[in-house]
Scaffold this active site. Structure first.
Site, PDB file in Angstrom:
ATOM      1  N   THR A 180       0.854  -1.194   0.000  1.00 13.90           N
ATOM      2  CA  THR A 180       0.000   0.000   0.000  1.00 13.90           C
ATOM      3  C   THR A 180       0.887   1.240   0.000  1.00 13.90           C
ATOM      4  O   THR A 180       1.665   1.443   0.936  1.00 13.90           O
ATOM      5  CB  THR A 180      -0.905  -0.020   1.243  1.00 13.90           C
ATOM      6  OG1 THR A 180      -1.665  -1.226   1.205  1.00 13.90           O
ATOM      7  CG2 THR A 180      -1.834   1.174   1.276  1.00 13.90           C
ATOM      8  N   GLU A 217      -6.502 -10.136   7.429  1.00 14.18           N
ATOM      9  CA  GLU A 217      -5.826 -11.189   8.186  1.00 14.18           C
ATOM     10  C   GLU A 217      -6.901 -12.125   8.734  1.00 14.18           C
ATOM     11  O   GLU A 217      -7.946 -11.688   9.194  1.00 14.18           O
ATOM     12  CB  GLU A 217      -5.022 -10.583   9.335  1.00 14.18           C
ATOM     13  CG  GLU A 217      -3.837  -9.803   8.828  1.00 14.18           C
ATOM     14  CD  GLU A 217      -2.950  -9.297   9.952  1.00 14.18           C
ATOM     15  OE1 GLU A 217      -2.906  -9.912  11.021  1.00 14.18           O
ATOM     16  OE2 GLU A 217      -2.305  -8.258   9.731  1.00 14.18           O
ATOM     17  N   LYS A 252      -7.107   1.841  -2.902  1.00 19.27           N
ATOM     18  CA  LYS A 252      -6.767   1.083  -1.688  1.00 19.27           C
ATOM     19  C   LYS A 252      -6.930   1.949  -0.433  1.00 19.27           C
ATOM     20  O   LYS A 252      -7.573   1.568   0.542  1.00 19.27           O
ATOM     21  CB  LYS A 252      -5.339   0.542  -1.815  1.00 19.27           C
ATOM     22  CG  LYS A 252      -4.771  -0.078  -0.566  1.00 19.27           C
ATOM     23  CD  LYS A 252      -5.570  -1.302  -0.126  1.00 19.27           C
ATOM     24  CE  LYS A 252      -5.224  -1.723   1.277  1.00 19.27           C
ATOM     25  NZ  LYS A 252      -4.187  -2.668   1.408  1.00 19.27           N
ATOM     26  N   CYS A 296      -2.974  -2.189   9.011  1.00 15.53           N
ATOM     27  CA  CYS A 296      -3.383  -1.396   7.845  1.00 15.53           C
ATOM     28  C   CYS A 296      -4.146  -0.124   8.184  1.00 15.53           C
ATOM     29  O   CYS A 296      -3.699   0.977   7.863  1.00 15.53           O
ATOM     30  CB  CYS A 296      -4.225  -2.260   6.912  1.00 15.53           C
ATOM     31  SG  CYS A 296      -3.289  -3.564   6.152  1.00 15.53           S
ATOM     32  N   ARG A 303      -0.275  -5.657  16.222  1.00 14.45           N
ATOM     33  CA  ARG A 303       0.137  -4.321  15.781  1.00 14.45           C
ATOM     34  C   ARG A 303      -1.039  -3.343  15.840  1.00 14.45           C
ATOM     35  O   ARG A 303      -2.121  -3.638  15.351  1.00 14.45           O
ATOM     36  CB  ARG A 303       0.693  -4.376  14.348  1.00 14.45           C
ATOM     37  CG  ARG A 303       2.092  -4.964  14.310  1.00 14.45           C
ATOM     38  CD  ARG A 303       2.586  -5.096  12.897  1.00 14.45           C
ATOM     39  NE  ARG A 303       1.884  -6.147  12.181  1.00 14.45           N
ATOM     40  CZ  ARG A 303       2.075  -6.418  10.896  1.00 14.45           C
ATOM     41  NH1 ARG A 303       2.917  -5.698  10.191  1.00 14.45           N
ATOM     42  NH2 ARG A 303       1.422  -7.398  10.316  1.00 14.45           N
TER      43      ARG A 303
HETATM   44  C1  UDX Z   1      -7.919  -4.512   6.540  1.00 14.40           C
HETATM   45  C2  UDX Z   1      -8.812  -4.445   5.283  1.00 14.40           C
HETATM   46  O1  UDX Z   1     -10.078  -5.017   5.589  1.00 14.40           O
HETATM   47  C3  UDX Z   1      -8.131  -5.173   4.136  1.00 14.40           C
HETATM   48  O2  UDX Z   1      -8.925  -5.023   2.969  1.00 14.40           O
HETATM   49  C4  UDX Z   1      -6.766  -4.533   3.901  1.00 14.40           C
HETATM   50  O3  UDX Z   1      -6.088  -5.117   2.849  1.00 14.40           O
HETATM   51  C5  UDX Z   1      -5.918  -4.621   5.173  1.00 14.40           C
HETATM   52  O4  UDX Z   1      -6.642  -3.972   6.238  1.00 14.40           O
HETATM   53  P1  UDX Z   1      -7.336  -6.289   8.439  1.00 14.40           P
HETATM   54  O5  UDX Z   1      -6.408  -5.240   8.971  1.00 14.40           O
HETATM   55  O6  UDX Z   1      -6.864  -7.696   8.351  1.00 14.40           O
HETATM   56  O7  UDX Z   1      -7.817  -5.883   6.963  1.00 14.40           O
HETATM   57  O8  UDX Z   1      -8.612  -6.274   9.394  1.00 14.40           O
HETATM   58  P2  UDX Z   1     -10.166  -6.007   9.282  1.00 14.40           P
HETATM   59  O9  UDX Z   1     -10.898  -7.285   9.355  1.00 14.40           O
HETATM   60  O10 UDX Z   1     -10.497  -5.093   8.169  1.00 14.40           O
HETATM   61  O11 UDX Z   1     -10.412  -5.244  10.687  1.00 14.40           O
HETATM   62  C6  UDX Z   1      -9.714  -4.046  11.019  1.00 14.40           C
HETATM   63  C7  UDX Z   1     -10.077  -3.585  12.411  1.00 14.40           C
HETATM   64  O12 UDX Z   1     -11.402  -3.122  12.471  1.00 14.40           O
HETATM   65  C8  UDX Z   1      -9.966  -4.646  13.508  1.00 14.40           C
HETATM   66  O13 UDX Z   1      -9.380  -4.075  14.657  1.00 14.40           O
HETATM   67  C9  UDX Z   1     -11.399  -5.048  13.757  1.00 14.40           C
HETATM   68  O14 UDX Z   1     -11.636  -5.557  15.050  1.00 14.40           O
HETATM   69  C10 UDX Z   1     -12.107  -3.715  13.554  1.00 14.40           C
HETATM   70  N1  UDX Z   1     -13.518  -3.851  13.196  1.00 14.40           N
HETATM   71  C11 UDX Z   1     -13.870  -4.407  11.999  1.00 14.40           C
HETATM   72  C12 UDX Z   1     -14.509  -3.375  14.052  1.00 14.40           C
HETATM   73  O15 UDX Z   1     -14.222  -2.869  15.149  1.00 14.40           O
HETATM   74  N2  UDX Z   1     -15.816  -3.464  13.664  1.00 14.40           N
HETATM   75  C13 UDX Z   1     -16.191  -3.996  12.480  1.00 14.40           C
HETATM   76  O16 UDX Z   1     -17.405  -4.025  12.198  1.00 14.40           O
HETATM   77  C14 UDX Z   1     -15.191  -4.495  11.623  1.00 14.40           C
END
Ligand code: UDX
Length: 442
Positions: free
Chosen positions: A128, A159, A211, A267, A334
């Site tokens: 990114t 993840e 992105k 991310c 992280r």
């Molecule tokens: C994210 C993006 O979804 C993905 O497309 C990108 O490539 C990388 O970043 P990720 O970091 O693996 O993926 O986690 P994600 O499932 O998106 O959740 C991010 C954060 O949001 C987590 O801390 C999660 O607990 C929180 N979250 C997510 C909420 O608090 N509420 C929700 O409804 C959804």
């Protein structure tokens, strides 16, 4: 088609493994020889459901290999990546103090790719990177006399569900400057587009922004529902019903509307900061984005205050925290909100006992807390349980047994995953997010 990945971290390893599973010939390279050696010996250094099996299958079939160009060991030389049609760059882009993305690894890797591959090899940035980066990289190569084309192909992998995300993408985005680059990348993803998954071709800067904007929008939804949860608590409304009803409006959608302790991970926090930095740099601040960053930053202190409001001064009090990873299904801590919350609790004098099924190793380096082998050990002598990650196994805990181990009676369920009614029947003081203290008029 032969493909090389520079960077065998989360994105490079998952993407490389998945492309090899689609039948492409993939070499994953990394400057960290220990990591490469571990991979060559069959040890996958990250936790991602299904990844081990997928890597093993591709390695056994001869479609996936690992190399460390800088290390003179067998398996590294002669370069296994010779003749690659595409080099994907998937190295880290950490945040600088200013919030801007540190692109030094990207510049290094791009230069290395150009030096080690002939001019027809397409260099594709998967990491990114701020909008405009591919253009700057292209310029950098031209200035050094290299003719390679740079393209963009951002990843959207979560993840914990990265394999499914890769194999069933909502869309594949490619940023290109020539038909040849478009054809090459279309070939890479042919088995997915043949199944009907869409590929969108655009210029590199738009691809890069897609992105950042996607992650920022998802983070905005989370920050929004978290603030609605705060409001629900004040006005006596129910955030779960609110979220459900809002999500049923197809213009809004139900995803990323679950209130919790704040968003974290490698991310969202980093990407939002980088986009905000870029916007300010262009004298075009994104006020919504800045508000989201501010809101999420304050959320940890808000969560700690909720605990203080109920149990008072935390000095010398034992608190059990269940979950330290930024979400379930990963060992990643992280920018986890749990880490920030634990640090606030310990600063306020609490003695914190933590249990997480996967996060202990990473978590130990970030907080001063006692890490326990299971939840029952973690609750010993505690005055309250605080749930910060939505692990399935927390739902299946034997709370009758816990009642006998816990000194106090408080459960703070900051992921709203437990059955509050039965816990209340067992005598617990159950607190969740975004709920009125009493939502029925007698
Ligand atoms: C994210 C993006 O979804 C993905 O497309 C990108 O490539 C990388 O970043 P990720 O970091 O693996 O993926 O986690 P994600 O499932 O998106 O959740 C991010 C954060 O949001 C987590 O801390 C999660 O607990 C929180 N979250 C997510 C909420 O608090 N509420 C929700 O409804 C959804």
């Amino acid at each position: 088609m032969k493909i090389t990945f520079i960077g065998a971290g989360y994105v490079g390893l998952v993407s490389g493994a998945m492309l090899s599973s689609l039948g492409l010939d993939v070499t994953c390279s990394d400057s960290n020889y220990d990591k490469i050696q571990a991979l060559q010996n069959g040890h996958v250094p990250i936790y991602e459901p299904g990844l081990n099996e997928c890597i093993k299958k591709s390695v056994d079939a001869g479609r996936l290999r690992f190399m460390c160009r800088s290390h003179p060991e067998p398996g590294s030389h002669p370069a296994l990546d010779a003749g690659s049609s595409i080099v994907f760059i998937a190295v880290g882009t950490p945040s600088l103090e200013s919030g801007d993305a540190d692109l030094s690894y990207i510049y290094d890797a791009t230069l290395r790719a150009a030096e080690n591959h002939d001019k027809d090899t397409l260099i594709v940035i998967k990491s990114t990177v701020p909008p405009g980066t591919c253009q700057k990289l292209q310029l950098m190569l031209r200035e050094r006399g290299f003719e390679h084309e740079i393209a963009s192909n951002p990843e959207f992998l979560r993840e914990g569900s990265a394999i499914e995300d890769f194999l069933k993408p909502d869309r594949i985005v490619i940023g290109i400057s020539s038909d040849r680059a478009g054809d090459l990348l279309s070939k890479v993803y042919k088995s997915l587009t043949d199944k009907g998954f869409p590929i969108l071709a655009t210029d590199t800067t738009t691809a890069e922004l897609i992105k950042y904007a996607s992650n920022s929008f998802l983070a905005t939804k989370i920050a929004f529902i978290n603030e609605m949860a705060n409001l629900c608590e004040k006005v006596g409304a129910n955030v779960e019903m609110l979220s459900k009803a809002m999500g049923m409006d197809h213009r809004i959608g139900s995803a990323f509307l679950k209130a919790g302790p704040g968003f974290g991970g490698s991310c969202f926090p980093k990407d939002l900061l980088a986009l905000s930095y870029l916007a300010h740099e262009h004298n075009q601040p994104c006020h919504v984005l800045d508000a989201v960053i501010f809101s999420n930053k304050n959320r940890s202190a808000h969560m700690a205050r909720k605990i203080q409001d109920v149990i008072g001064d935390l000095k010398g009090r034992v608190i059990c925290v269940l979950g330290i990873t930024f979400k379930a299904g990963t060992d990643d801590v992280r920018s986890s909100p749990a880490v920030a919350i634990i640090n606030i609790l310990t600063e306020l004098g609490a003695e914190v006992r933590v249990y997480d099924p996967e996060g202990a190793k990473g978590g130990m380096e970030l907080v001063s807390a006692t890490f326990c082998n299971d939840a029952y050990d973690a609750v010993l002598g505690a005055e309250a349980i605080v749930i910060l990650t939505e692990w399935e196994e927390f739902k299946a805990l034997d709370f009758r047994r816990i009642a006998g181990l816990l000194v106090g009676k408080n459960i703070f369920d900051f992921r709203n995953i437990l059955d509050g009614d039965s816990l209340k029947k067992m005598g617990f003081n159950y607190h969740k997010i975004g709920m009125p203290v009493c939502n029925r008029v007698a």
